[in-house]
Write an enzyme that holds these catalytic residues in place. Structure first.
Site, PDB file in Angstrom:
ATOM      1  N   ASN A  13       0.762  -1.298   0.097  1.00 50.17           N
ATOM      2  CA  ASN A  13      -0.167   0.111  -0.085  1.00 50.17           C
ATOM      3  C   ASN A  13       0.887   1.337  -0.153  1.00 50.17           C
ATOM      4  OD1 ASN A  13      -1.759   2.191   0.472  1.00 50.17           O
ATOM      5  ND2 ASN A  13      -2.409   1.446   2.427  1.00 50.17           N
ATOM      6  N   LYS A  15      -0.033   4.062  -0.473  1.00 51.16           N
ATOM      7  CA  LYS A  15      -0.637   5.484   0.201  1.00 51.16           C
ATOM      8  C   LYS A  15      -0.167   6.568  -0.667  1.00 51.16           C
ATOM      9  CE  LYS A  15      -0.282   3.400   4.565  1.00 51.16           C
ATOM     10  NZ  LYS A  15      -0.289   3.301   6.062  1.00 51.16           N
ATOM     11  N   HIS A 100      -9.635   1.093   4.364  1.00 50.56           N
ATOM     12  CA  HIS A 100      -8.364   1.331   5.103  1.00 50.56           C
ATOM     13  C   HIS A 100      -8.568   2.127   6.254  1.00 50.56           C
ATOM     14  CE1 HIS A 100      -4.156   2.539   6.285  1.00 50.56           C
ATOM     15  NE2 HIS A 100      -3.984   1.532   5.647  1.00 50.56           N
ATOM     16  N   GLU A 102      -7.004   4.590   7.452  1.00 51.15           N
ATOM     17  CA  GLU A 102      -6.932   5.980   7.203  1.00 51.15           C
ATOM     18  C   GLU A 102      -8.054   6.587   6.700  1.00 51.15           C
ATOM     19  OE1 GLU A 102      -3.088   5.777   5.210  1.00 51.15           O
ATOM     20  OE2 GLU A 102      -2.215   5.253   7.179  1.00 51.15           O
ATOM     21  N   GLU A 172      -5.603  -5.111  10.516  1.00 55.44           N
ATOM     22  CA  GLU A 172      -4.895  -3.988  10.682  1.00 55.44           C
ATOM     23  C   GLU A 172      -5.027  -3.251  11.832  1.00 55.44           C
ATOM     24  OE1 GLU A 172      -2.510  -2.920   7.068  1.00 55.44           O
ATOM     25  OE2 GLU A 172      -4.379  -1.901   6.999  1.00 55.44           O
ATOM     26  N   GLY A 178       2.091   2.575  10.832  1.00 55.72           N
ATOM     27  CA  GLY A 178       2.773   3.736  10.536  1.00 55.72           C
ATOM     28  C   GLY A 178       3.409   4.241  11.756  1.00 55.72           C
ATOM     29  N   SER A 218       3.011  -1.839  10.409  1.00 57.20           N
ATOM     30  CA  SER A 218       4.346  -1.695  10.808  1.00 57.20           C
ATOM     31  C   SER A 218       5.118  -3.078  10.338  1.00 57.20           C
ATOM     32  CB  SER A 218       4.751  -1.345  12.258  1.00 57.20           C
ATOM     33  OG  SER A 218       4.174   0.009  12.587  1.00 57.20           O
TER      34      SER A 218
HETATM   35  P1  PGA Z   1       2.628   0.626   7.671  1.00 51.58           P
HETATM   36  O1  PGA Z   1       0.894   0.709   7.089  1.00 51.58           O
HETATM   37  O2  PGA Z   1       3.032  -0.792   7.294  1.00 51.58           O
HETATM   38  O3  PGA Z   1       3.410   1.600   7.111  1.00 51.58           O
HETATM   39  O4  PGA Z   1       2.191   0.430   9.026  1.00 51.58           O
HETATM   40  C1  PGA Z   1       0.152  -0.424   6.809  1.00 51.58           C
HETATM   41  C2  PGA Z   1      -1.037   0.092   6.001  1.00 51.58           C
HETATM   42  O5  PGA Z   1      -1.404   1.207   6.435  1.00 51.58           O
HETATM   43  O6  PGA Z   1      -1.549  -0.640   5.438  1.00 51.58           O
END
Ligand code: PGA
Length: 277
Positions: A13, A15, A100, A102, A172, A178, A218
Site C-alpha cells: 500500500n 498510500k 483502510h 486511514e 490492521e 505507521g 508496521s
Molecule cells: P505501515 O502501513 O506498514 O506503514 O504500518 C500499513 C497500512 O497502512 O496498510
C-alpha cells in the site's frame, strides 16, 4: 481450494506516495525482479495512487505483479466529485482496497460504505482487500473482538459466499499502522483466528477457507516472517516498508521462504496458532 490462490499475498500500500511519476515507475520496476523470481511461492500486488495506475501498469507488464487501487466509490457513475468508481477501475487494475483505517479515520468512511465498496468492486470484476482493525483505546478497553466482528460483518453481509475467494481480509490494528509498533505476533494471530472463525460463520467453512487473512501494521523485513509463519496468516499488507525497493524485495524473499515450507492458505479446519502447519 477451487478459486483460491494458494500463495501468501504481500500487498504494497503505497498510500499518497511517490509524489513524482518517474519515482512510481522506478519503484514498480525495482520490486518486479524479486516478485518474478518468487512468483510461484508468493503473490505480490502493489497499490499506487490512482494517477500512477497506468504508468505502473506499464512498468509491471509481464512481471506477474498484481496492481490495485487504494479506494473506490460504490456507485458506477454520477455526481461524486473527486471519486473514482469500481467500474472505472476495472480494466486498469485487478484489486482495490476497501476500508483502510486511514479512510475510516480521516474521511469518515463507515462500515456500511466499506461493505458497499467491497460489493461494487466484486461486481466490477476486481478483487478486494477489506481492512478491519481496532483503535488503541478500543484495544485498551478490551473491545478488539467486538470492533473486528462489527467491521467484518459489514463486509461479509455484502459479499455472496460464491465470491468469497475474491476477497482478502487485512487485520490492521490502527495503533500499529505507521507507528513502528507492530502487534505481538501471537496476539495478532489470535485476532486473525477470530477473523477466520467469523468468515466461517458467514460463508461456511469451505468458502471461508478460500479467503486469505493478512496482517498489517508496521510490517518490515525484520518481522514479516513472524506473521507469515502463523497458521491463520496468509500474508501481509505493507505500507512504509513497501516504498523501499531493497527492503520490500527482502520481504518477498522471506515470505517465499516460509511459503515453500508449508501449504497455503490455512486448512478449512480452524488452525491453532504457533503450529505453522
Ligand atoms: P505501515 O502501513 O506498514 O506503514 O504500518 C500499513 C497500512 O497502512 O496498510
Amino acid at each position: 481450494m477451487l478459486g483460491a490462490d494458494p500463495r501468501p499475498l504481500l500487498a504494497a500500500n503505497w498510500k499518497m506516495n511517490p509524489v513524482v511519476r518517474a519515482d512510481a515507475v522506478e519503484l514498480a520496476r525495482g520490486v518486479a525482479p524479486a516478485a518474478a523470481e518468487h512468483e510461484g511461492a508468493v503473490e505480490v500486488a502493489v497499490f499506487p495512487p490512482f494517477c500512477w495506475l497506468a504508468p505502473v501498469a506499464g512498468a509491471l507488464d509481464g512481471s506477474g505483479v498484481g496492481l490495485g487501487a487504494q479506494d473506490c466509490h460504490w456507485e458506477r457513475s454520477g455526481a461524486f466529485t473527486g471519486e473514482v468508481s469500481a467500474a472505472m477501475l476495472s480494466g486498469w487494475c485487478d484489486w482495490v482496497i476497501a476500508g483502510h483505517s486511514e479512510r475510516r479515520a480521516m474521511f469518515g468512511e463507515t462500515d456500511e460504505q466499506v461493505g458497499r465498496k467491497a460489493a461494487a468492486a466484486l461486481g466490477a470484476g476486481l478483487r478486494v482487500i477489506a481492512c478491519v482493525g481496532e483503535r488503541e483505546e478500543e484495544m485498551d478497553a478490551g473491545r478488539t473482538e467486538e470492533v473486528v466482528r462489527r467491521q467484518l460483518a459489514a463486509v461479509t453481509a455484502a459479499v455472496p459466499a460464491a465470491e468469497a475467494h475474491r476477497v482478502v481480509i487485512a487485520y490492521e490494528p490502527v495503533w500499529a499502522i505507521g507507528t513502528g509498533r507492530s502487534a505481538d505476533p501471537a496476539q495478532a494471530g489470535a485476532t486473525m483466528g477470530f477473523v477466520r472463525a467469523g468468515l466461517a460463520e458467514a460463508f461456511g467453512q469451505e468458502a471461508a477457507s478460500r479467503v486469505r487473512v493478512l496482517y498489517g501494521g508496521s510490517v518490515n523485513a525484520a518481522n514479516v516472517t513472524s506473521y507469515v509463519e502463523l497458521a491463520s496468516c496468509a500474508g501481509c499488507l505493507v505500507g512504509g516498508a513497501s516504498l523501499k525497493v531493497e527492503e520490500f524485495s527482502t520481504m518477498i524473499e522471506a515470505v517465499a521462504g516460509v511459503a515453500d515450507g508449508r501449504g497455503f492458505p490455512p486448512t478449512p479446519t480452524l488452525p491453532r496458532e504457533g503450529g505453522g502447519s
